[in-house]
Write a protein that holds these residues in place. Sequence first.
Motif, mmCIF file in Angstrom:
data_model
loop_
_atom_site.group_PDB
_atom_site.id
_atom_site.type_symbol
_atom_site.label_atom_id
_atom_site.label_comp_id
_atom_site.label_asym_id
_atom_site.label_seq_id
_atom_site.Cartn_x
_atom_site.Cartn_y
_atom_site.Cartn_z
ATOM 1 N N VAL A 1 -0.559 -5.311 -13.249
ATOM 2 C CA VAL A 1 0.219 -6.342 -12.566
ATOM 3 C C VAL A 1 -0.707 -7.220 -11.731
ATOM 4 O O VAL A 1 -0.582 -8.451 -11.723
ATOM 5 C CB VAL A 1 1.325 -5.703 -11.686
ATOM 6 C CG1 VAL A 1 1.998 -6.741 -10.802
ATOM 7 C CG2 VAL A 1 2.362 -4.999 -12.560
ATOM 8 N N GLU A 2 -1.647 -6.605 -11.057
ATOM 9 C CA GLU A 2 -2.597 -7.360 -10.243
ATOM 10 C C GLU A 2 -3.395 -8.344 -11.112
ATOM 11 O O GLU A 2 -3.581 -9.506 -10.736
ATOM 12 C CB GLU A 2 -3.566 -6.398 -9.543
ATOM 13 C CG GLU A 2 -4.629 -7.079 -8.707
ATOM 14 C CD GLU A 2 -5.653 -6.090 -8.155
ATOM 15 O OE1 GLU A 2 -6.603 -6.553 -7.508
ATOM 16 O OE2 GLU A 2 -5.529 -4.866 -8.375
ATOM 17 N N GLN B 1 -2.607 -13.857 -2.465
ATOM 18 C CA GLN B 1 -2.037 -12.951 -1.458
ATOM 19 C C GLN B 1 -1.304 -11.777 -2.102
ATOM 20 O O GLN B 1 -1.406 -10.644 -1.648
ATOM 21 C CB GLN B 1 -1.100 -13.714 -0.526
ATOM 22 C CG GLN B 1 -1.841 -14.616 0.448
ATOM 23 C CD GLN B 1 -0.888 -15.338 1.390
ATOM 24 O OE1 GLN B 1 0.248 -15.647 1.022
ATOM 25 N NE2 GLN B 1 -1.359 -15.599 2.600
ATOM 26 N N THR B 2 -0.582 -12.082 -3.161
ATOM 27 C CA THR B 2 0.127 -11.011 -3.871
ATOM 28 C C THR B 2 -0.863 -10.060 -4.518
ATOM 29 O O THR B 2 -0.692 -8.839 -4.462
ATOM 30 C CB THR B 2 1.081 -11.603 -4.925
ATOM 31 O OG1 THR B 2 1.970 -12.534 -4.295
ATOM 32 C CG2 THR B 2 1.888 -10.520 -5.618
ATOM 33 N N ARG B 3 -1.934 -10.607 -5.112
ATOM 34 C CA ARG B 3 -2.982 -9.764 -5.721
ATOM 35 C C ARG B 3 -3.621 -8.864 -4.664
ATOM 36 O O ARG B 3 -3.861 -7.690 -4.911
ATOM 37 C CB ARG B 3 -4.046 -10.624 -6.382
ATOM 38 C CG ARG B 3 -3.615 -11.252 -7.688
ATOM 39 C CD ARG B 3 -4.705 -12.180 -8.218
ATOM 40 N NE ARG B 3 -5.965 -11.490 -8.400
ATOM 41 C CZ ARG B 3 -6.514 -11.212 -9.576
ATOM 42 N NH1 ARG B 3 -5.888 -11.589 -10.674
ATOM 43 N NH2 ARG B 3 -7.638 -10.597 -9.665
ATOM 44 N N ALA C 1 -3.554 -4.837 -4.614
ATOM 45 C CA ALA C 1 -4.807 -4.075 -4.531
ATOM 46 C C ALA C 1 -4.758 -3.067 -3.385
ATOM 47 O O ALA C 1 -5.238 -1.938 -3.504
ATOM 48 C CB ALA C 1 -5.989 -5.030 -4.361
ATOM 49 N N GLU C 2 -4.152 -3.465 -2.270
ATOM 50 C CA GLU C 2 -4.020 -2.560 -1.123
ATOM 51 C C GLU C 2 -3.125 -1.369 -1.469
ATOM 52 O O GLU C 2 -3.438 -0.212 -1.143
ATOM 53 C CB GLU C 2 -3.451 -3.333 0.068
ATOM 54 C CG GLU C 2 -3.403 -2.539 1.344
ATOM 55 C CD GLU C 2 -2.886 -3.360 2.515
ATOM 56 O OE1 GLU C 2 -2.408 -2.724 3.470
ATOM 57 O OE2 GLU C 2 -2.950 -4.606 2.478
ATOM 58 N N VAL C 3 -2.000 -1.638 -2.140
ATOM 59 C CA VAL C 3 -1.102 -0.559 -2.555
ATOM 60 C C VAL C 3 -1.818 0.349 -3.572
ATOM 61 O O VAL C 3 -1.679 1.573 -3.526
ATOM 62 C CB VAL C 3 0.217 -1.130 -3.137
ATOM 63 C CG1 VAL C 3 1.067 -0.029 -3.746
ATOM 64 C CG2 VAL C 3 0.990 -1.877 -2.063
#
Length: 192
Positions: free
Chosen positions: A11-12, A19-21, A25-27
């Motif tokens: 998805v990334e 910002q969504t990427r 990535a953080e999740v």
Amino acid sequence: MTAIRLKLKSVEDCCPDYQTRAAIAEVNEMALQIDNSISHIARELRPAQLRNLSFAIAIEDYLKRWANRAGIPAKLDADGLRDVRFKATTENHLFRIVQESLNNTLKHARAKRVEIQFQKREDENVMIIMDDGRGFDVTEKMQNTNGLGLLGMRERAQVIGGSCEIESTVGEGTTIYVHFPENGDIPHADGA
């Protein structure tokens, strides 16, 4: 967890918004940490050493790693049980009792040293776990819901046909005695 991480990565890679990427990535990093924690816990529940080594040597290995992490000197005295194997169920429950005891020592005892002994007696084996920490009032702790770890140790000992006694005095440390049958089997009701 691995499947979740792979899906998050795909998805990334498809997402055009920076910002969504970054959030994905953080999740994904959180999922990696959870995955690593789960792997560590699974290894500790039934370590590979129990499949290939005697119980005492597997405990000694675990104790050394625990002592290095905790910064508390610890030793094992295995007496005549160094090369003995027990039923897998017995070894699993004894190992979990050791883990719970050492976890409690680390969290609460402020101990300067720990010792585990295995003793072979006439008709039983005894595992003794001792620390020189702060100690506690056993009766009070067992009545408190926070004492579930102590109750769990007693229940585990009963499952393998044994018993668990906890002795502790405030300011003088804690000793846990786990008595279990010589062969590690649960005795039959008819005595056979």
